[in-house]
Each structure stands twice: as structure tokens, then as C-alpha cells.
Scaffold this active site. Structure first.
Site, short mmCIF file in Angstrom:
data_model
loop_
_atom_site.label_atom_id
_atom_site.label_comp_id
_atom_site.label_asym_id
_atom_site.label_seq_id
_atom_site.Cartn_x
_atom_site.Cartn_y
_atom_site.Cartn_z
N ASP A 1 -15.01 13.24 -19.93
CA ASP A 1 -15.84 14.27 -19.31
C ASP A 1 -16.26 15.22 -20.43
OD1 ASP A 1 -16.92 16.29 -17.50
OD2 ASP A 1 -15.73 15.37 -15.93
N HIS B 1 -19.19 13.85 -21.92
CA HIS B 1 -20.41 14.24 -21.21
C HIS B 1 -21.14 15.33 -21.99
CE1 HIS B 1 -18.79 12.73 -17.07
NE2 HIS B 1 -18.79 11.80 -17.99
#
Length: 378
Positions: A288, A322
Site C-alpha cells: 500500500d 501505491h
């Protein structure tokens, strides 16, 4: 010019003062300690381990003519985990010995974790100690969800709310984190070893949504002060890896944070409503956001009025994730005095990302890019 970033009793971290992002412009170099070869690196930040407490050293590097003297910290005692009876075989539950070592260590002492794999349930840190993970040492988390009891979102102290657990910017019942501390200070976690949440072998990632009790963080620091992570590798977290919460004076130096890209919500480092946070020379590759700077949602902002303040990120390598450096999305308390410089973004979906939505945003102030030397590679 070489400068010392941090020294414990047995480790030290150094940084070159230049403008190149993450890597040293001279390429690979050799580090000498008291005239003897000690390490090789090509980064602007390097570390030395297995030092002797209360000892003066001189460090030189092959790419510079100057020398730097430094002194390691004194320590009051050493508690060796295996000497207490821990097996470190990766199968035996060593929780009792690890927690006993921490609890029995006197102020100013060091809990030494020698090479081995220590299968354990959640452990709790206390003030004024150093936890040293030697090269080849791994704290390996239990894969049983029932071994992670839930922590209530709130307790009340003299009628006043105390937030004990949170998730995505609000008080929320959570499973106890693998490593945690509450209202503790002067803690160091150092060494070349690994904190492995073992989530890749558990059920945490298989069912990330719809839980009434949030998944555990790998490390949760709640209302702590003067905490340093140096050199260690953090990986395979049930949710976020490192989550400092309403904590101050934090240092993360030459830390490696690793999660597979498929690990849901496995942010690398999410300081939330913290003050004075240094993140220097670290490497992130996660599933993430790499570093997400947070300050809670509206309830937390209105109740506690605590922004994210005085954060410095420098000479870090963001390899996968991300977003490399993310502001939010929960930042209702605001973000102030953030400095980012000499960071290298490689294969992240985004480099610098500001994200929010209704109910989560506020002002972002004094965002600086150093000398503009940050670079993005995709």
C-alpha cells in the site's frame, strides 16, 4: 562531509551531507572503523553494528579524507534471550521468555536477541530499554488470530477518554499489535534482525474487510516519546507495519520495511498526529502506501487538536507501493512543517501524493522539497 545520525550502545548510523538522492555520488565505498574494514555501501546512509558500549571509535570512509569520532552509549545490563531459556527454533512458543526479558531488564539495559527464529505472540515494550535483534534473529508472529486479543477503542481515566486503539483515523477496537507500547519513553529497537508479523501465513490478508475488530499493526506506539528504530527489517504485517500514534521525538534510521504488493493495507510507516519524526535512509517496498502522514478524521481533530508536525524525510528509497510519500487520507488535524528531500521513488504508483475526501481533510502547511533533488523513476 560525514555526520552521525544516531548511536546506541552497540550500533551507530551515519549520513553523508550531499545533494544526491539516496545513493552516494561516488558510488560504492568502504567504511573503516578504527582503521579496520567494517562495511561497504553505496548509499548516503550507512550503519555499523556489534559495537561495544561506552567506547570511543573513529570512522573513516574511502571516498572522503576526513575522520569522524563518536562514542557509544553506556548501558546498565544485558539480558540475553537464549540465556533465559528461549529456544529460537521457529516452532516453540518463546513469548514467555521474550516478555520476561523485557520486563526484567533494568533501566538503561539491553535485551539481546541472538540469531534464531523466535515464534511468539504479541509482546509489549517498556521504557528505558534497548531491544537488539542480532543479525539472523527474527521475531516471528503467531499465525493464530486468537493469540491477538482485542484492544478496546477507548478507556476512561478519571472520566476522561483515552484512545487505546484506532483504525483509519477514528477510535476503533483492534487486535493487539505484534509489538506495542503505551505511554512509554526512551526505547531503542536496533540491529540487523527482523520483526516478521508472519501475516503471509495467516488469515489476516484473506479477510481484510468487514471486520468488527481491526487487524493488528506490526508495531503500534501509542503516546510514546523518544523512540528510535535503527537497522531492523519489518515485514509481513497484518495491516500497517509501523504506526506511531500521538507520539513525539521518533527516529527511523536505515530501516527496511517489506511486504508483498498483494498484502492489503500494509502501509510501511504511518505516523499519526505525531511531532518531530525523522525518517532517514530507509527502504520501503510494500502493498500500500510507503509512508502515509496522518492526523485523524474529524472526531479526533476536534477532540485532540493535534496535527502531524515537524516531520523530516531524507535519503529514503521507495521501491514499490501505491504512493511513496502520502499526505492523508486522514488528516483532519492538519499537517505542518513537513520537509522531504533526496528521496528516490522507483516503481511506486505515485511519488508525492496528497489524498483526502469529505470528513478527512484540512490544511497542509510548509511542505518543502529541500533543494529539489528528489527524483521519480517508474
Amino acid at each position: 562531509m560525514l555526520k552521525k545520525l544516531f548511536a546506541s550502545g552497540t550500533s551507530a548510523c551515519f549520513e553523508f551531507d550531499n545533494t544526491n538522492p539516496y545513493y552516494n555520488p561516488c558510488g560504492k565505498y568502504t567504511v573503516f572503523l578504527n582503521g579496520e574494514k567494517a562495511a561497504e555501501s553505496d548509499a548516503n546512509v550507512f550503519s555499523l553494528f556489534n559495537l561495544t558500549p561506552d567506547t570511543e571509535y573513529v570512522v573513516t570512509v574511502s571516498c572522503e579524507d576526513s575522520s569522524l569520532y563518536f562514542h557509544t552509549e553506556k548501558e546498565s545490563a544485558v539480558v540475553d534471550l537464549k540465556a533465559l531459556g528461549a529456544k529460537g527454533d521457529g516452532v516453540t512458543d518463546d513469548t514467555y521468555y521474550i516478555q520476561m526479558a523485557i520486563d526484567s531488564c533494568p533501566a538503561g539495559g539491553r535485551v539481546y536477541v541472538p540469531a534464531g527464529t523466535y515464534y511468539t505472540r504479541p509482546i509489549v515494550l517498556k521504557s528505558d530499554i534497548t531491544l537488539e535483534l542480532a543479525k539472523g534473529a527474527t521475531l516471528l508472529g503467531s499465525v493464530k488470530e486468537e493469540d491477538y486479543p482485542y484492544i478496546p477503542a477507548r478507556i476512561y481515566e478519571g472520566g476522561k477518554e483515552v484512545v487505546m486503539a484506532s483504525w483509519e483515523g477514528d477510535p476503533w477496537d483492534c487486535h493487539q499489535s505484534f509489538v506495542s507500547a503505551f505511554r512509554q519513553k526512551n526505547i531503542k529497537i536496533v540491529g540487523e534482525g527482523t520483526i516478521n508479523g508472519n501475516a503471509d501465513n495467516s488469515t489476516w490478508w484473506a479477510t481484510p474487510k468487514g471486520r468488527k475488530v481491526a487487524r493488528p499493526r506490526l508495531v503500534f506506539l501509542n503516546q510514546c516519546n523518544n523512540v528510535v528504530f535503527h537497522g531492523v527489517t519489518c515485514k509481513n504485517s497484518g495491516a500497517w507495519n509501523l504506526h506511531p500514534f500521538f507520539s513525539d521525538n521518533l527516529g527511523f534510521y536505515d530501516v527496511k520495511v517489506q511486504n508483498p504488493y498483494t498484502g492489503p493495507n500494509t502501509d510501511g510507516l504511518d505516523p499519526e498526529s505525531c511531532d518531530k519524526v525523522d525518517i532517514v535512509g530507509c527502504v520501503f517496498s510494500v502493498g500500500d502506501d510507503c509512508v502515509a502522514i496522518k492526523a485523524g478524521k474529524i472526531y479526533m481533530a476536534k477532540t485532540y487538536h493535534t496535527p502531524a508536525n515537524h516531520h523530516t524525510l531524507r535519503n529514503n528509497l521507495f521501491q514499490d507501493g501505491h504512493g511513496a510519500i502520502v499526505l492523508g487520507s486522514e488528516m483532519s488535524g492538519g499537517i505542518k512543517n513537513l520537509t522531504v528531500s533526496q528521496c528516490l521513488f522507483r516503481h511506486t504508483d505515485r511519488g508525492l501524493r496528497i489524498k483526502t475526501r469529505r470528513g478527512r481533510g484540512k490544511e497542509v502547511e510548509a511542505l518543502a522539497g529541500g533543494d529539489g533533488s528528489g527524483r521519480v523513476q517508474r
